[in-house]
Scaffold this active site. Structure first.
Site, PDB file in Angstrom:
ATOM      1  N   GLU A  85       6.720   8.931  22.181  1.00 18.43           N
ATOM      2  CA  GLU A  85       7.512   9.495  21.093  1.00 18.43           C
ATOM      3  C   GLU A  85       6.839  10.746  20.526  1.00 18.43           C
ATOM      4  OE1 GLU A  85       7.597   7.140  17.508  1.00 18.43           O
ATOM      5  OE2 GLU A  85       9.474   8.025  16.838  1.00 18.43           O
TER       6      GLU A  85
ATOM      7  N   ARG B 273       2.482   4.338  16.430  1.00 11.36           N
ATOM      8  CA  ARG B 273       2.000   3.343  17.383  1.00 11.36           C
ATOM      9  C   ARG B 273       0.520   3.053  17.160  1.00 11.36           C
ATOM     10  NH1 ARG B 273       3.852   3.874  23.627  1.00 11.36           N
ATOM     11  NH2 ARG B 273       2.478   2.390  24.643  1.00 11.36           N
TER      12      ARG B 273
ATOM     13  N   GLY C  47      -1.231   3.404  14.422  1.00 16.09           N
ATOM     14  CA  GLY C  47      -1.405   2.681  13.166  1.00 16.09           C
ATOM     15  C   GLY C  47      -1.001   1.218  13.288  1.00 16.09           C
ATOM     16  N   GLY C  48       0.138   0.974  13.899  1.00 17.29           N
ATOM     17  CA  GLY C  48       0.622  -0.404  14.055  1.00 17.29           C
ATOM     18  C   GLY C  48      -0.315  -1.235  14.908  1.00 17.29           C
TER      19      GLY C  48
ATOM     20  N   LYS D  73       0.870  -1.170   0.000  1.00 17.68           N
ATOM     21  CA  LYS D  73       0.000   0.000   0.000  1.00 17.68           C
ATOM     22  C   LYS D  73       0.909   1.222   0.000  1.00 17.68           C
ATOM     23  CE  LYS D  73      -2.911   3.128   2.266  1.00 17.68           C
ATOM     24  NZ  LYS D  73      -1.992   4.283   2.198  1.00 17.68           N
TER      25      LYS D  73
ATOM     26  N   CYS E  24      13.108   6.999  13.171  1.00 19.11           N
ATOM     27  CA  CYS E  24      12.651   6.105  14.247  1.00 19.11           C
ATOM     28  C   CYS E  24      13.663   6.081  15.381  1.00 19.11           C
ATOM     29  CB  CYS E  24      12.493   4.673  13.757  1.00 19.11           C
ATOM     30  SG  CYS E  24      11.819   4.528  12.121  1.00 19.11           S
TER      31      CYS E  24
ATOM     32  N   GLU F  75       6.862  -1.700  13.208  1.00 21.59           N
ATOM     33  CA  GLU F  75       7.903  -0.931  13.883  1.00 21.59           C
ATOM     34  C   GLU F  75       7.277   0.409  14.155  1.00 21.59           C
ATOM     35  OE1 GLU F  75      10.178   1.949  13.933  1.00 21.59           O
ATOM     36  OE2 GLU F  75      11.281   1.238  12.169  1.00 21.59           O
TER      37      GLU F  75
END
Lengths: 526, 526
Positions: free
Chosen positions: A392, A242, A244-245, A183, A301, A264
């Site tokens: 973060e 975070r 989204g994951g 995507k 990251c 990640e």
């Protein structure tokens, strides 16, 4: 190669008919041409079914054919020339030199995986001989790893090449023998189309089965959820937020057949300034720290979002030198308007937390989506009492924690969430404290580094770009480096399978000439 | 050693104060002495916190000390002598010869993991040299695997020794360097206490840190959920039902910090009877099949619950021979009253499905929790239309699918859920069909075997006792065999770490004398 607003479904270049979306230049705050067609649910289903159909023919190819495909993708990306860098720079606000470096890393990554494929070590070929005389007799047992099946890949905003269409997740999945459905990240649609067409061209050059690669364009969440939900998809690679994951991991866990999600997500990458190192070179450290913090406008990251030291004159000197260095740093353009707004909001919230003070900020706000770097400070008690300070903030901001003593420094360490990295600045006189820190850090992070800065992730065999939650959803894995391939493999055991039906990796005589574990002993090819 | 109804928390033998529970003899339907005390939530928290405290001292031990601990556990189990076998037989209804074999497998497993630990290959030590002259320079990168931390183990009902207190999950977790908290299976509490005390004795013999092992007794679901929810627990090993495994996986995924659950759950283990094999030895196959089906009263994860052939005179002959063999099989005592009741109910439901007919059943119902074996049959269309026929029934029942032709046989295969095993009976004339089956089976199962039966799982390097969902929650892993250790490890990268602070596995000069990957090349110790 032209950018036409198209996506790739199997061997077809397709324009999506579910509406349009445009890329955006964060430096000028202008939309970019052309409009991109969004995928319909039929487009998505077709890409997934073609990927499923490609599983058998793709994994049946020789390792050499698979390796050659990866190398051809690398070459086709090089062949795109400066047009790729130019478009990526427009879409991301990143300078061309940085993007040229990122392109080098991306093709280097594809070539490393070609080598990994040829080596065959990833197959973990294992043979245990039959023991017909034993009571009870032991059968002939052989094991190899096989690809898990089609992998969905979600590119990151911050690496339009290295963590995107032909980035590490795609390269490692294709190396494992898995078809890939990407995507595209909407922050770099034109870059994605160019790279996607390079991959398609490589697939055609190499006679790959249709469906080994597709590239979809869609409005973020919906198409992402549909892709992870599709029964043909067997694993997911993701780099991003975070939220989204975790959303993708939840969708994957609620499928009829759950699948692994390698996300990640978030890390604040603590940097420890031990007393001896501060005394020896605190000012130089401060300059290097500010360079690391502001590199790529802090959009890594592994950005150093936390600096930990023991209060005292040497930390004071570091703070002063960091202040001077930071005040010279101009604002930089962030990747997207959304990232810029989120950064501005998060820094504002941090500034309002009781006990948190501003140490210094960068020289100015700029035009467009430009962001000013900043360093805040608090004591350990404030940090331990405010979970928000562990979250973060994506961008060039860091938090200095001035601990009262080494004991408090270790207490802060024990309190930390999982991280991608931890950095220790230490000289010989610090090694006792560093030795006490190390086992604590090992349990928290994927990579421990000394006397450097965490930004910059080498693509190598020993690299770990991973770590305990919330750094990733799966601390057993890495998304960068040779072992990233392991995420997309699973073992199959063959018991008493007739010689003619065994896969080559497990045949007597070792026709693939790969390292194998034979009756518990590692045997290298002659 | 006496059985006192006690559990083990760190170095203490404790009697739980949250009520009592008793073991049960499924042959006599009598409760057994003594009453066992149930763990309080304080007991559970203490076991978990002691495990957490043991992480650092336990993983800091040398590989030799860790290996010696595993071997000492094996010896202490042997030292329990016939009392262990006697109690296990009372609690499970399993014959002593079977349990003696299982004890041999259990201690053999501990000794295999001792060898795996000494070899050090599981550390996956990887070194990439610094390249200071390169642009940009490459840092010195080294990687090894470390233990994930405390592991919760849930024993299985059907293997009171090999998949229980000191079974494969415990052995592989301890080998990985992880402390273990076991929840005893309530079907064999006395056996668990005996083995638990043997492990405790071995820990004391070897001077292991307190908390490396604890054994809790509790009423099934509640204590299980609390254990998986405890923040100190970092991974879970489970063998049992699909509902149980999924419930634990859900709890684990909803933790603040999610953890992996390795649940081995459900499989119907298809057995293919290809035409040539049926023609050559159908009657002998029928006898061997019925022996496999009824061994251990069908209470194996690998029990052959599905038999697939092409309709015709040869399948008719197989059916007749299987009928004759099955009718001679006496009923056998199942492990627990609950398992017996569930088996009886499930067989009743299967018998009522339209299109399913009874082929044959065993000779009689017996006393206590005795169960009659049974073979049912349906055509492929009925199977494909009834998802219930794909669900595992734990016990000595199987379903014969008579396909119209090879095409239908392949269609049934494509339709199957994930399985632990698939078995192919084939002679040379069947190899073309077997070759078409193999890639389909590879995508469905963890182990493919030819001309044998799936019951009996060898503990070896090449074994895979795992497979796609619902066979397990994690098809990348195995719960039996040397690579089961990988479930409880994760990688850490060390970048430019000073020589004196590096772990031995990664030091220059290879002091542990282990195989290492150096700059991409596998190096064996000299």
């Amino acid at each position: 190669m032209n950018i036409n607003g198209e996506m790739i479904i199997g061997a077809s270049i397709v324009r999506g008919a579910a509406g349009t979306v445009r890329a955006y230049n964060p430096g000028t705050k202008q939309e970019l041409e052309p409009a991109f067609g969004l995928a319909t649910s039929d487009d998505l289903a077709r890409a997934c079914l073609l990927a499923d159909a490609a599983v058998e023919p793709y994994r049946a190819l020789s390792l050499e054919e698979r390796a050659n495909f990866l190398e051809t993708i690398a070459q086709r990306i090089i062949d795109l020339g400066p047009a790729l860098i130019e478009r990526a720079s427009q879409e991301s606000g990143l300078p061309t030199a940085r993007l040229e470096g990122e392109r080098g890393r991306t093709v280097g990554q594809l070539r490393l995986f070609a080598k990994v494929v040829r080596d065959g070590l990833f197959l973990e070929a294992t043979l245990d001989s039959a023991l017909p005389e034993r009571t009870p007799p032991r059968a002939d047992l052989r094991m190899r790893k096989i690809p898990v099946g089609p992998v969905a890949v979600f590119g990151a905003s911050n690496f339009p090449l290295a963590f995107s269409v032909a980035g590490g997740d795609t390269a490692s999945a294709l190396a494992a023998g898995c078809p890939v459905v990407v995507k595209a990240h909407n922050a770099h649609l034109g870059t994605s189309e160019l790279v996607g067409k390079a991959v398609l061209q490589a697939a055609l050059d190499c006679g790959m089965p249709e469906g080994v690669f597709s590239l979809l364009i869609g409005e973020g969440n919906m198409i992402g959820g549909d892709l992870v939900s599709h029964p043909a998809i067997r694993a997911v690679g993701f780099t991003g937020s975070r939220a989204g994951g975790l959303a993708l991991a939840q969708i994957a866990s609620r499928r009829k057949e759950p699948i692994p999600v390698y996300a990640e997500m978030s890390s604040i990458n603590p940097v420890y300034l031990l007393p001896g190192a501060l005394a020896t070179g605190g000012a130089a450290l401060a300059g290097a720290f500010v360079d690391s913090l502001t590199m790529g406008v802090g959009q890594f990251c592994t950005n150093p979002g936390l600096v930990i030291g023991v209060a005292g004159p040497q930390l004071d000197a570091f703070r002063a030198a960091a202040t001077a260095a930071l005040q010279l740093k101009p604002a930089g353009t962030m990747l997207t308007a959304g990232i810029h707004a989120a950064y501005t909001d998060a820094v504002g919230i941090r500034a309002g937390i009781a006990g948190v003070t501003l140490v210094a900020h960068g020289s100015s706000d700029g035009a467009g989506c430009a962001a000013k770097a900043a360093l805040y400070e608090c004591d350990a008690a404030t940090f331990l009492a405010n979970p928000a300070l562990e979250e973060e903030i994506f961008g060039p901001v860091s938090l200095l924690i001035a601990c009262q003593d080494e004991h408090e420094l270790l207490a802060v360490t024990r309190h930390l969430e999982g991280q991608l990295t931890a950095t220790v600045h230490a000289v010989a006189s610090d090694h006792a404290l560093a030795g006490a820190l190390l086992p604590l850090l090992e349990r928290k992070v994927g990579r421990i580094l000394f006397n450097g800065f965490p930004t910059g992730v080498e693509v190598a065999h020993a690299m770990v770009h991973g770590g305990p939650f919330p750094a990733t959803t799966d601390p057993r894995s890495t998304s960068v480096g040779a072992t990233a391939i392991e995420r997309f493999l699973r073992p199959v055991c063959y018991q008493d399978v007739p010689a003619g039906l065994l896969p080559d990796a497990l045949k007597d005589g070792n026709p693939l000439r790969i390292a194998r574990l034979v009756n518990g002993e590692l045997k290298l090819p002659a």
